[in-house]
Design an enzyme around this catalytic site. Structure first.
Site, PDB file in Angstrom:
ATOM      1  N   ASP A  83      -0.054   1.371   2.124  1.00 22.23           N
ATOM      2  CA  ASP A  83       1.223   0.545   2.551  1.00 22.23           C
ATOM      3  C   ASP A  83       1.831   0.724   1.530  1.00 22.23           C
ATOM      4  O   ASP A  83       1.527   0.837   0.392  1.00 22.23           O
ATOM      5  CB  ASP A  83       0.345  -0.504   2.981  1.00 22.23           C
ATOM      6  CG  ASP A  83       1.177  -1.544   3.475  1.00 22.23           C
ATOM      7  OD1 ASP A  83       1.908  -1.780   3.763  1.00 22.23           O
ATOM      8  OD2 ASP A  83       0.463  -3.181   2.410  1.00 22.23           O
ATOM      9  N   ASP A  85       4.481  -2.982   1.151  1.00 24.73           N
ATOM     10  CA  ASP A  85       3.934  -4.225   0.590  1.00 24.73           C
ATOM     11  C   ASP A  85       3.147  -4.777   0.029  1.00 24.73           C
ATOM     12  O   ASP A  85       1.885  -4.621   0.698  1.00 24.73           O
ATOM     13  CB  ASP A  85       4.817  -4.916   1.541  1.00 24.73           C
ATOM     14  CG  ASP A  85       5.995  -4.791   2.197  1.00 24.73           C
ATOM     15  OD1 ASP A  85       7.697  -5.687   2.010  1.00 24.73           O
ATOM     16  OD2 ASP A  85       6.102  -4.066   3.150  1.00 24.73           O
ATOM     17  N   GLU A  92       6.234  -9.445  -1.090  1.00 23.72           N
ATOM     18  CA  GLU A  92       6.733  -9.013   0.682  1.00 23.72           C
ATOM     19  C   GLU A  92       8.243  -8.906   1.245  1.00 23.72           C
ATOM     20  O   GLU A  92       8.649  -9.811   0.967  1.00 23.72           O
ATOM     21  CB  GLU A  92       5.779  -9.569   2.333  1.00 23.72           C
ATOM     22  CG  GLU A  92       4.404  -9.406   1.782  1.00 23.72           C
ATOM     23  CD  GLU A  92       4.105  -8.761   2.181  1.00 23.72           C
ATOM     24  OE1 GLU A  92       4.633  -8.525   3.226  1.00 23.72           O
ATOM     25  OE2 GLU A  92       2.430  -8.617   2.063  1.00 23.72           O
ATOM     26  N   ARG A 128       9.798 -12.799  13.351  1.00 22.60           N
ATOM     27  CA  ARG A 128      10.825 -13.170  11.600  1.00 22.60           C
ATOM     28  C   ARG A 128      11.635 -12.643  11.461  1.00 22.60           C
ATOM     29  O   ARG A 128      12.552 -12.915  10.600  1.00 22.60           O
ATOM     30  CB  ARG A 128       9.455 -12.899  10.377  1.00 22.60           C
ATOM     31  CG  ARG A 128       8.305 -14.168  10.613  1.00 22.60           C
ATOM     32  CD  ARG A 128       7.867 -12.632   9.393  1.00 22.60           C
ATOM     33  NE  ARG A 128       6.671 -11.075  10.209  1.00 22.60           N
ATOM     34  CZ  ARG A 128       6.002 -10.983   9.347  1.00 22.60           C
ATOM     35  NH1 ARG A 128       5.738 -10.774   8.411  1.00 22.60           N
ATOM     36  NH2 ARG A 128       5.496  -9.731   9.876  1.00 22.60           N
ATOM     37  N   SER A 172       4.529   1.948   6.569  1.00 21.69           N
ATOM     38  CA  SER A 172       4.706   0.511   6.290  1.00 21.69           C
ATOM     39  C   SER A 172       4.971  -0.119   7.461  1.00 21.69           C
ATOM     40  O   SER A 172       5.872   0.309   7.980  1.00 21.69           O
ATOM     41  CB  SER A 172       5.945   0.350   4.643  1.00 21.69           C
ATOM     42  OG  SER A 172       6.287  -0.972   5.107  1.00 21.69           O
ATOM     43  N   GLY A 173       4.267  -1.625   7.622  1.00 24.24           N
ATOM     44  CA  GLY A 173       5.055  -2.200   8.539  1.00 24.24           C
ATOM     45  C   GLY A 173       6.703  -3.060   7.921  1.00 24.24           C
ATOM     46  O   GLY A 173       6.810  -3.946   8.914  1.00 24.24           O
ATOM     47  N   LYS A 216      -0.005   3.191  11.975  1.00 23.38           N
ATOM     48  CA  LYS A 216      -0.330   3.591  11.290  1.00 23.38           C
ATOM     49  C   LYS A 216      -1.910   4.469  10.627  1.00 23.38           C
ATOM     50  O   LYS A 216      -1.121   6.168  10.589  1.00 23.38           O
ATOM     51  CB  LYS A 216      -1.062   2.355  10.018  1.00 23.38           C
ATOM     52  CG  LYS A 216       0.874   1.322   9.292  1.00 23.38           C
ATOM     53  CD  LYS A 216       0.007   0.236   8.813  1.00 23.38           C
ATOM     54  CE  LYS A 216       1.429  -0.283   7.675  1.00 23.38           C
ATOM     55  NZ  LYS A 216       0.835  -1.532   6.959  1.00 23.38           N
ATOM     56  N   ASP A 239      -3.240  -3.679   1.749  1.00 27.83           N
ATOM     57  CA  ASP A 239      -3.744  -5.227   1.641  1.00 27.83           C
ATOM     58  C   ASP A 239      -3.678  -6.229   2.750  1.00 27.83           C
ATOM     59  O   ASP A 239      -4.719  -7.214   2.754  1.00 27.83           O
ATOM     60  CB  ASP A 239      -3.262  -5.701   0.865  1.00 27.83           C
ATOM     61  CG  ASP A 239      -1.508  -6.155   1.416  1.00 27.83           C
ATOM     62  OD1 ASP A 239      -1.163  -7.418   1.171  1.00 27.83           O
ATOM     63  OD2 ASP A 239      -0.183  -5.439   2.261  1.00 27.83           O
ATOM     64  N   ASN A 242      -2.885  -5.562   9.165  1.00 26.24           N
ATOM     65  CA  ASN A 242      -2.565  -3.974  10.226  1.00 26.24           C
ATOM     66  C   ASN A 242      -2.630  -2.604   9.583  1.00 26.24           C
ATOM     67  O   ASN A 242      -2.649  -1.581   9.494  1.00 26.24           O
ATOM     68  CB  ASN A 242      -1.320  -4.221  10.871  1.00 26.24           C
ATOM     69  CG  ASN A 242       0.050  -4.487   8.253  1.00 26.24           C
ATOM     70  OD1 ASN A 242      -0.850  -4.516   7.768  1.00 26.24           O
ATOM     71  ND2 ASN A 242       0.877  -4.028   8.778  1.00 26.24           N
TER      72      ASN A 242
END
Length: 291
Positions: A83, A85, A92, A128, A172-173, A216, A239, A242
């Site tokens: 991941d 962030d 983030e 967001r 990464s998301g 992912k 972390d 997701n």
């Protein structure tokens, strides 16, 4: 055979290792020897059976030390999936980007809930990004330069694994405007992430489909297949909620300073140290790290 590795953020003593051996013995597990990977920092305890019980006996036993319990065979992994962030970088990105729009507190609250698994990740990301609609495109580059910092140990981890023939994937998301540059700076082979959309220099949305939990995991499975790597030879780290499916798919899934739900789902967790703990977990002493 199995290995329990105790990894100190600062220092671990021989007395701490003796206490760990005693804790194993009290649960019916006889340690078959100790081996320092790095004196006073990281130590292996070898034992022959019942890794789940060993983990229960040792987790949290030594203050300030992290624990990784795994099989001795295949300890040095051939594929890293990470991941970005709050894992490979210290922030983030969407929260920091929101600060440029004066909305950090509002966006960060949603991020926290999504990372805890209280909200659907894909929906929360769309919402967001919608809050940031109209943000100047130049703010993205400013945010990267001013806010993004690489987590200690990240470069050594990726570059050491690649030197040893491993493949490293950043998944990464977050957003490609950050992830592509982070991947290049650290030394990853490839990055998978979400693309922000802009119209006339202003943020207008995020491209579909969203890279979320399933994507992912799919990226991990595809990378393993394309590289000819068994899932047991994959180490994954993240972390947020997701990240859980990819952590569960990997041979060794590690929760990094993670939310409780993630820590509970992972094979091991790093709560105290930085990303160099993943090198110790694979048996690499500092003199073997690629700087």
């Amino acid at each position: 055979m199995f290995i329990a590795t105790l990894i100190a953020a600062e220092r671990i003593s021989s007395g701490d290792i003796s206490a760990a051996e005693d804790a194993l013995r009290a649960r019916g597990i006889e340690a078959m020897g100790r081996s320092w990977i790095e004196e006073d920092v990281a130590c292996d305890l070898l034992f022959s059976a019942d890794p789940a019980t060993a983990r229960e006996a040792l987790q949290g036993l030594v203050p300030g030390a992290d624990l990784v319990v795994q099989g001795e065979a295949g300890r040095r992994k051939r594929l890293l999936v990470a991941d970005m962030d709050s894992t490979m970088i210290t922030v983030e990105c969407i929260d920091e980007l929101a600060d440029y729009a004066g909305l950090k507190a509002e966006v960060a609250a949603v991020t926290e809930r999504a990372m805890r698994g209280e909200l659907d990740f894909e929906t929360a990301l769309r919402e967001r990004v919608a809050l940031l609609k109209g943000l100047d495109e130049a703010a993205v580059d400013r945010c990267h330069e001013e806010r993004v910092r690489i987590t200690p140990g990240a470069e050594a981890l990726v570059r050491t694994m690649r030197r040893e023939g491993g493949y490293c994937l950043l998944v990464s998301g977050g957003f490609s405007r950050f992830a592509d540059r982070v991947a290049g700076a650290i030394g990853f082979d490839r990055a998978v992430s979400n693309a922000l959309l802009f119209e006339q220099g202003r943020l207008s949305g995020v491209a579909e489909p969203i890279v979320g939990a399933k994507a992912k995991r799919d990226a991990l499975v595809y990378a393993a297949a394309s590289q000819g790597v068994k899932l047991s030879d994959v180490i994954a780290i993240g972390d947020g909620a997701n990240d859980i499916p990819m952590l569960e798919a990997a041979g060794l899934g590690i929760a990094y300073h993670a939310k409780p739900k993630v820590a509970a789902a992972a094979d091991a967790r790093i709560d105290h140290g930085d990303l160099s703990a993943l090198l110790f977990a694979q048996g690499y002493a500092r003199n073997e790290w690629e700087s």
